[in-house]
Design an enzyme around this catalytic site. Structure first.
Site, PDB file in Angstrom:
ATOM      1  N   GLY A 149     -18.051   5.180  -1.922  1.00 29.32           N
ATOM      2  CA  GLY A 149     -18.868   6.396  -1.794  1.00 29.32           C
ATOM      3  C   GLY A 149     -19.982   6.515  -2.803  1.00 29.32           C
ATOM      4  O   GLY A 149     -20.722   7.508  -2.800  1.00 29.32           O
TER       5      GLY A 149
ATOM      6  N   LEU B   5     -17.750   0.326   1.421  1.00 28.41           N
ATOM      7  CA  LEU B   5     -18.496   1.586   1.282  1.00 28.41           C
ATOM      8  C   LEU B   5     -18.830   1.865  -0.182  1.00 28.41           C
ATOM      9  O   LEU B   5     -19.305   2.951  -0.510  1.00 28.41           O
ATOM     10  CB  LEU B   5     -17.684   2.751   1.865  1.00 28.41           C
ATOM     11  CG  LEU B   5     -17.457   2.724   3.388  1.00 28.41           C
ATOM     12  CD1 LEU B   5     -16.518   3.856   3.816  1.00 28.41           C
ATOM     13  CD2 LEU B   5     -18.788   2.831   4.131  1.00 28.41           C
ATOM     14  N   ALA B   6     -18.564   0.893  -1.048  1.00 24.60           N
ATOM     15  CA  ALA B   6     -18.783   1.055  -2.496  1.00 24.60           C
ATOM     16  C   ALA B   6     -18.128   2.343  -2.991  1.00 24.60           C
ATOM     17  O   ALA B   6     -18.627   3.018  -3.884  1.00 24.60           O
ATOM     18  CB  ALA B   6     -20.279   1.033  -2.826  1.00 24.60           C
TER      19      ALA B   6
ATOM     20  N   TYR C  29       0.831  -1.203   0.000  1.00 24.98           N
ATOM     21  CA  TYR C  29       0.000   0.000   0.000  1.00 24.98           C
ATOM     22  C   TYR C  29       0.869   1.259   0.000  1.00 24.98           C
ATOM     23  O   TYR C  29       1.720   1.460   0.846  1.00 24.98           O
ATOM     24  CB  TYR C  29      -0.960   0.020   1.197  1.00 24.98           C
ATOM     25  CG  TYR C  29      -2.094  -1.003   1.099  1.00 24.98           C
ATOM     26  CD1 TYR C  29      -2.402  -1.645  -0.105  1.00 24.98           C
ATOM     27  CD2 TYR C  29      -2.855  -1.328   2.208  1.00 24.98           C
ATOM     28  CE1 TYR C  29      -3.429  -2.574  -0.191  1.00 24.98           C
ATOM     29  CE2 TYR C  29      -3.900  -2.258   2.127  1.00 24.98           C
ATOM     30  CZ  TYR C  29      -4.172  -2.881   0.923  1.00 24.98           C
ATOM     31  OH  TYR C  29      -5.193  -3.797   0.839  1.00 24.98           O
TER      32      TYR C  29
HETATM   33  N1  LIG Z   1      -7.485  -7.559  -0.214  1.00 26.55           N
HETATM   34  C1  LIG Z   1      -7.521  -6.787  -1.274  1.00 26.55           C
HETATM   35  O1  LIG Z   1      -7.220  -7.209  -2.410  1.00 26.55           O
HETATM   36  C2  LIG Z   1      -7.954  -5.359  -1.113  1.00 26.55           C
HETATM   37  C3  LIG Z   1      -8.227  -4.557  -2.233  1.00 26.55           C
HETATM   38  C4  LIG Z   1      -8.624  -3.240  -2.028  1.00 26.55           C
HETATM   39  C5  LIG Z   1      -8.736  -2.751  -0.729  1.00 26.55           C
HETATM   40  N2  LIG Z   1      -8.446  -3.534   0.346  1.00 26.55           N
HETATM   41  C6  LIG Z   1      -8.569  -3.031   1.742  1.00 26.55           C
HETATM   42  O2  LIG Z   1      -9.893  -2.616   1.954  1.00 26.55           O
HETATM   43  C7  LIG Z   1      -9.899  -1.241   2.379  1.00 26.55           C
HETATM   44  C8  LIG Z   1     -11.161  -0.590   1.864  1.00 26.55           C
HETATM   45  O3  LIG Z   1     -11.193  -0.663   0.452  1.00 26.55           O
HETATM   46  P1  LIG Z   1     -11.535   0.579  -0.447  1.00 26.55           P
HETATM   47  O4  LIG Z   1     -10.831   1.771   0.080  1.00 26.55           O
HETATM   48  O5  LIG Z   1     -11.305   0.197  -1.838  1.00 26.55           O
HETATM   49  O6  LIG Z   1     -13.112   0.693  -0.220  1.00 26.55           O
HETATM   50  P2  LIG Z   1     -14.177   1.702   0.385  1.00 26.55           P
HETATM   51  O7  LIG Z   1     -14.043   1.859   1.850  1.00 26.55           O
HETATM   52  O8  LIG Z   1     -15.478   1.262  -0.187  1.00 26.55           O
HETATM   53  O9  LIG Z   1     -13.864   3.100  -0.332  1.00 26.55           O
HETATM   54  C9  LIG Z   1     -12.987   4.077   0.191  1.00 26.55           C
HETATM   55  C10 LIG Z   1     -12.737   5.095  -0.923  1.00 26.55           C
HETATM   56  O10 LIG Z   1     -13.995   5.666  -1.288  1.00 26.55           O
HETATM   57  C11 LIG Z   1     -13.960   7.073  -1.088  1.00 26.55           C
HETATM   58  N3  LIG Z   1     -15.234   7.501  -0.518  1.00 26.55           N
HETATM   59  C12 LIG Z   1     -15.999   6.863   0.392  1.00 26.55           C
HETATM   60  N4  LIG Z   1     -17.117   7.580   0.669  1.00 26.55           N
HETATM   61  C13 LIG Z   1     -17.031   8.691  -0.077  1.00 26.55           C
HETATM   62  C14 LIG Z   1     -17.890   9.811  -0.253  1.00 26.55           C
HETATM   63  N5  LIG Z   1     -19.052   9.922   0.410  1.00 26.55           N
HETATM   64  N6  LIG Z   1     -17.513  10.782  -1.085  1.00 26.55           N
HETATM   65  C15 LIG Z   1     -16.334  10.681  -1.741  1.00 26.55           C
HETATM   66  N7  LIG Z   1     -15.475   9.630  -1.636  1.00 26.55           N
HETATM   67  C16 LIG Z   1     -15.843   8.649  -0.815  1.00 26.55           C
HETATM   68  C17 LIG Z   1     -12.838   7.312  -0.100  1.00 26.55           C
HETATM   69  O11 LIG Z   1     -12.337   8.625  -0.265  1.00 26.55           O
HETATM   70  P3  LIG Z   1     -11.998   9.487   1.057  1.00 26.55           P
HETATM   71  O12 LIG Z   1     -10.796   8.825   1.655  1.00 26.55           O
HETATM   72  O13 LIG Z   1     -11.737  10.839   0.531  1.00 26.55           O
HETATM   73  O14 LIG Z   1     -13.192   9.423   1.947  1.00 26.55           O
HETATM   74  C18 LIG Z   1     -11.842   6.234  -0.470  1.00 26.55           C
HETATM   75  O15 LIG Z   1     -11.079   6.632  -1.599  1.00 26.55           O
HETATM   76  C19 LIG Z   1      -8.576  -0.674   1.896  1.00 26.55           C
HETATM   77  O16 LIG Z   1      -8.135   0.422   2.679  1.00 26.55           O
HETATM   78  C20 LIG Z   1      -7.665  -1.858   2.075  1.00 26.55           C
HETATM   79  O17 LIG Z   1      -7.257  -1.941   3.424  1.00 26.55           O
HETATM   80  C21 LIG Z   1      -8.077  -4.833   0.163  1.00 26.55           C
END
Ligand SMILES: NC(=O)c1ccc[n+]([C@@H]2O[C@H](COP(=O)([O-])OP(=O)(O)OC[C@H]3O[C@@H](n4cnc5c(N)ncnc54)[C@H](OP(=O)(O)O)[C@@H]3O)[C@@H](O)[C@H]2O)c1
Length: 313
Positions: free
Chosen positions: A223, A220-221, A49
């Site tokens: 956002g 959180l899809a 990361y």
């Molecule tokens: N195992 C794997 O292969 C794998 C792959 C991907 C991720 N992960 C893990 O899972 C965690 C979560 O995954 P993710 O970050 O992809 O998913 P997530 O929690 O669904 O989405 C977070 C992203 O969405 C944005 N977001 C959320 N709500 C928003 C809103 N209301 N308005 C604007 N932007 C919004 C956030 O921006 P802001 O930060 O600006 O709020 C951030 O960039 C990662 O941190 C990682 O630890 C694992």
């Protein structure tokens, strides 16, 4: 145990190998505080990361706060190598790679051990016995307490488990109201629509039967239903955002808590991983467990059917 997990992939600045700044450490500290306020004590990392910087800024937060390490659990992953000039990105679960990557993560995180190590993705060249040997070595050294996997099917977990001396405790998969293949494939068994969804059949059931926690990333899809404002949302996306907002108002909480509560109501005991770095959005997740308890069967199905944009068969 059903819980929220804080995903640290957004911490540490850019994905380049430029060093992080003190502002990135401050941002990580604010995210950690918000996560603790939301009742979160498990923090999810990966060696890759932000090119190691997510772990590095987190390690600086830990170093600045004696006692914090004992109040939280840390999880990291190994097994992916990012691309380098002349070498494409690839997977590597060889013994040397596992040992080298975990030791580097511990150094960046400024800790002696991780509570859980996840194997990030299946490596077709991996020898399960060799993987088990490397993990056993790290456990004997006290550097890894438990092993989990990510992006793996039931069959892949079984082949690995056959060689391990300890149980696989977690499987981290993309699961959300937007990414529903894990759920659609469950009910479309005898229906032509199942061809629209690619998900290794029986994986959710295997995890339930074997006590393997399903950790949901992308929960959180990103956002999509809570204000991220895509350029041209589909009618199903707009309707889902409106429904999420209405249920949030009914429950006196946030849209984030509704999305996560929807996942947590599933009897598999899904643990959502949230990846926002925005402290307000992190705190907005705190009611997810309460929503999961209160959500009716009709509301749960209404969210699902609205998100899929058509009735279930
Ligand atoms: N195992 C794997 O292969 C794998 C792959 C991907 C991720 N992960 C893990 O899972 C965690 C979560 O995954 P993710 O970050 O992809 O998913 P997530 O929690 O669904 O989405 C977070 C992203 O969405 C944005 N977001 C959320 N709500 C928003 C809103 N209301 N308005 C604007 N932007 C919004 C956030 O921006 P802001 O930060 O600006 O709020 C951030 O960039 C990662 O941190 C990682 O630890 C694992």
């Amino acid at each position: 145990m059903q819980e929220l997990i804080y995903g640290c992939m957004g911490l540490g600045g850019s994905w380049s190998d430029e060093p992080h700044g003190s502002d990135h450490v401050d941002e990580a500290a604010a995210a950690v505080d918000a996560a603790l306020d939301a009742g979160i004590t498990l923090f999810d990392h990966a060696d890759i990361y932000r090119n190691g910087k997510s772990e590095a800024v987190f390690g600086e937060v830990l170093a600045a706060r004696p006692g914090l390490r004992d109040r939280i659990r840390l999880q990291t992953k190994c097994g992916i190598r990012l691309s380098e000039p002349g070498i494409p990105g690839h997977y590597d679960l060889s013994r040397d790679a596992i040992l080298e990557r975990v030791n580097a993560s511990l150094k960046r995180l400024r800790t002696d051990y991780v509570d859980i190590l996840l194997l990030h993705r299946p490596d077709p060249l991996a020898d399960p016995a060799e993987v088990a040997g490397a993990v056993g070595h790290l456990m004997a050294e006290g550097k890894v307490r438990q092993l989990g996997v990510s992006n793996m099917s039931a069959a892949q977990i079984e082949v690995l488990q056959d060689q391990l001396e300890t149980p696989v405790v977690a499987n981290q998969l993309e699961m959300s109201l937007l990414k529903r293949a894990w759920l659609e494939s469950h009910v479309l068994v005898n229906h032509s629509e199942h061809l629209d969804y690619s998900f290794p059949h029986g994986t959710v059931e295997h995890c339930i039967r074997n006590g393997i926690t399903l950790q949901a990333y992308g929960s959180l899809a990103r956002g999509l239903y809570t204000g991220a404002e895509p350029d041209s949302p589909s009618s199903a996306e707009t309707a889902t955002s409106e429904l999420v907002a209405r249920l949030a108002a009914d429950y006196g909480t946030s849209g984030e808590a509704v999305l996560l509560g929807w996942l947590m109501k599933h009897p598999a005991g899904i643990a959502p991983v949230i990846g926002t770095v925005n402290p307000g959005r992190i705190r907005a997740c705190r009611d997810a467990g309460r929503v999961a308890q209160a959500m009716t069967r009709a509301e749960w199905y209404q969210l699902w059917v609205t998100a899929r944009g058509s009735n279930i068969p």
